[in-house]
Scaffold this motif. Structure first.
Motif, PDB file in Angstrom:
ATOM      1  N   ILE A 173       7.627  19.130 -15.954  1.00  0.00           N
ATOM      2  CA  ILE A 173       8.694  20.137 -15.990  1.00  0.00           C
ATOM      3  C   ILE A 173       8.511  21.030 -14.770  1.00  0.00           C
ATOM      4  N   ASP A 174       9.402  20.833 -13.781  1.00  0.00           N
ATOM      5  CA  ASP A 174       9.144  21.451 -12.475  1.00  0.00           C
ATOM      6  C   ASP A 174      10.415  21.430 -11.617  1.00  0.00           C
ATOM      7  N   THR A 175      10.255  21.066 -10.336  1.00  0.00           N
ATOM      8  CA  THR A 175      11.382  21.076  -9.388  1.00  0.00           C
ATOM      9  C   THR A 175      11.998  19.704  -9.193  1.00  0.00           C
ATOM     10  N   GLY A 176      11.516  18.712  -9.929  1.00  0.00           N
ATOM     11  CA  GLY A 176      12.006  17.349  -9.794  1.00  0.00           C
ATOM     12  C   GLY A 176      10.912  16.435  -9.277  1.00  0.00           C
ATOM     13  N   ILE A 177      11.242  15.171  -9.059  1.00  0.00           N
ATOM     14  CA  ILE A 177      10.297  14.192  -8.503  1.00  0.00           C
ATOM     15  C   ILE A 177      11.031  13.334  -7.477  1.00  0.00           C
ATOM     16  N   TYR A 178      10.453  13.216  -6.295  1.00  0.00           N
ATOM     17  CA  TYR A 178      10.988  12.370  -5.227  1.00  0.00           C
ATOM     18  C   TYR A 178      10.514  10.934  -5.446  1.00  0.00           C
ATOM     19  N   HIS A 179      11.376   9.974  -5.109  1.00  0.00           N
ATOM     20  CA  HIS A 179      11.029   8.548  -5.221  1.00  0.00           C
ATOM     21  C   HIS A 179       9.997   8.180  -4.159  1.00  0.00           C
ATOM     22  N   HIS A 180       8.744   8.471  -4.417  1.00  0.00           N
ATOM     23  CA  HIS A 180       7.659   8.214  -3.461  1.00  0.00           C
ATOM     24  C   HIS A 180       7.100   6.811  -3.701  1.00  0.00           C
ATOM     25  N   PRO A 181       6.715   6.100  -2.634  1.00  0.00           N
ATOM     26  CA  PRO A 181       6.170   4.747  -2.831  1.00  0.00           C
ATOM     27  C   PRO A 181       4.936   4.701  -3.736  1.00  0.00           C
ATOM     28  N   ASP A 182       4.184   5.789  -3.809  1.00  0.00           N
ATOM     29  CA  ASP A 182       2.991   5.796  -4.670  1.00  0.00           C
ATOM     30  C   ASP A 182       3.332   5.971  -6.153  1.00  0.00           C
TER      31      ASP A 182
END
Length: 442
Positions: free
Chosen positions: A154-163
């Motif tokens: 629960i935060d600012t979102g999540i970027y589609h990171h390769p890891d």
């Protein structure tokens, strides 16, 4: 000043208005000091009917439906007022009201227990996996990785990171209502990596404690890392509802690296944020929350970290080594006791110069270019980083034994330290978390 109708309303209903809301109303009259007396009535009428305030309305126990209905009836007759969201799990709703409508609600709705200002809540910012002994924890011949455990950030979102490839299994956006995962701030992505980065882009160097755990991004904070009480409550309630609809693969852990100043109510559970996270805990979700970054002063634990139930995480500096000999508690890590006189934090985890996932072109990425580590990673400090590391360790525990309750997980984490176990609990908690000790041997 005391002759003004809104001031009289605040004084007569002080027990039903939280302190920030009372102050907010009284501040409306500050300009009257420099206004000619013959204009006061005219301007008070304007203020009462035009100034909008965002609030959270709590109803008496067992009176949610009747309270919500009567609140809706009152606000429907008032201009510039509206009910925003209904939070049934914690017996509240959010609304936008004028001072005039606030007066009407207090005088006409008997089911209202208390009204809170919808205050601002912020992301808590100011080698880690190895120093918390979370790398290659092995049980029964299997290296634990958090596989099969779902963690909500629960935060600012999540970027589609390769890891994180293939492991962001859900996303809810209460800021911009987008459906695909993204992070325009960068804080949430860093926290997600602190939990579950595979380290694939760094040959395993920047791997989280639970590199195969699944993640759900719950965006409640905006591009600059700010949100409101109502946003956070909505995010927590969404997680509870998600589990009712996804019984086969529920959210087992919530990681919350955010908070606001803890106000002293009659009891902790009068705090709307505390009420929300404890409801999630009661529904079987382990909740890890940041202690705050207001140390080294005492009594600086933020809300909802003041909750007795949840796992409140402080930060220590591992000085970029796997050895514990040079570790020190972070100066910024908030200290107890809480404003209610209870011992906190519960545990410490690494939180200084933590390298995790970068969200390119995000707010933090542009603001702190010197914090970039290569093209895919980013360094940040704060109890914000310590909290998801603890959440990742909780994922290892639940992979090993999925039947454990939140209380049992908390006990295992608090019993795990072999460092700082006899120090001041209001600085060190139970000590530095140790994943190897926390995960049951059988």
């Amino acid at each position: 000043m005391f002759g003004y109708s809104m001031v009289q309303m605040v004084r007569s209903n002080a027990h039903k208005l939280d302190w920030p809301l009372r102050e907010n109303v009284l501040q409306l009259y500050k300009p009257f000091k420099w206004t000619p007396c013959f204009l006061h009535n005219f301007f008070e009428k304007k203020v009462k009917n035009r100034k909008k305030m965002s609030v959270i309305i709590e109803f008496e126990e067992g009176c949610h439906e009747s309270g919500f209905h009567s609140t809706g009836q009152v606000l429907s007759k008032e201009k510039r007022c509206t009910i925003k969201k209904q939070f049934q799990t914690i017996n509240c709703c959010s609304a936008e009201v004028t001072p005039s409508a606030l007066h009407m609600l207090l005088s006409q709705c008997r089911d209202i227990r208390k009204i809170y200002l919808n205050r601002e809540v912020k992301a808590l910012l100011d080698t880690a996996t190895e120093s918390s002994h979370a790398k290659e924890v092995t049980r029964n011949g299997t290296v634990l990785t958090g596989k099969g455990v779902t963690v909500a950030v629960i935060d600012t979102g999540i970027y589609h990171h390769p890891d994180l490839e293939g492991r962001i299994i859900g996303f809810a956006d209460f800021v911009n209502q987008k459906t695909e995962p993204y992070d325009d701030n960068g804080h949430g992505t860093h926290c997600a990596g602190d939990i579950a980065s595979s380290g694939a882009s760094s040959s395993g160097k920047y791997q989280g404690p639970a590199p195969e755990a699944d993640l759900i991004g719950v965006k409640v904070l905006n591009k600059s890392g700010s949100g409101t009480l109502a946003d956070i409550i909505e995010g927590v309630e969404w997680c509870i509802q998600y589990n009712k609809e996804h019984t086969k693969n529920p959210i087992r852990i919530i990681s919350m690296s955010l908070g606001g100043d803890a106000l002293k109510y009659d009891k902790e559970t009068d705090d709307p944020l505390v009420k929300a996270v404890e409801e999630a805990w009661n529904e079987g979700i382990v909740v890890c929350v940041a202690a705050g970054n207001s140390g080294p002063e005492a009594q600086t634990i933020s809300s909802p970290g003041v909750s007795e139930k949840v796992i409140t995480v402080g930060a220590y500096d591992d000085n970029d080594t796997a050895s514990n000999e040079d570790d020190t508690v972070a100066s910024f890590s908030s200290r107890g006791p809480t404003v209610y006189g209870k011992e906190k934090p519960d545990i410490l985890a690494p939180g200084v110069d933590i390298v995790s996932l970068r969200s390119p072109r995000s707010y933090l990425d542009k603001l702190q270019k010197s914090n970039r580590v290569g093209s895919l990673y980013f360094s940040l400090s704060g109890t914000s980083m310590a909290t998801p590391i603890c959440a990742g360790i909780a994922a290892l525990i639940l992979q090993q034994n999925p039947q454990l309750s939140p209380d049992e997980v908390k006990t295992l984490i608090r019993q795990s330290p072999d460092q700082w176990t006899n120090e001041d609990p209001n600085i060190y908690g139970a000590g530095a978390v140790n994943a190897e000790n926390a995960v049951p041997k059988e």
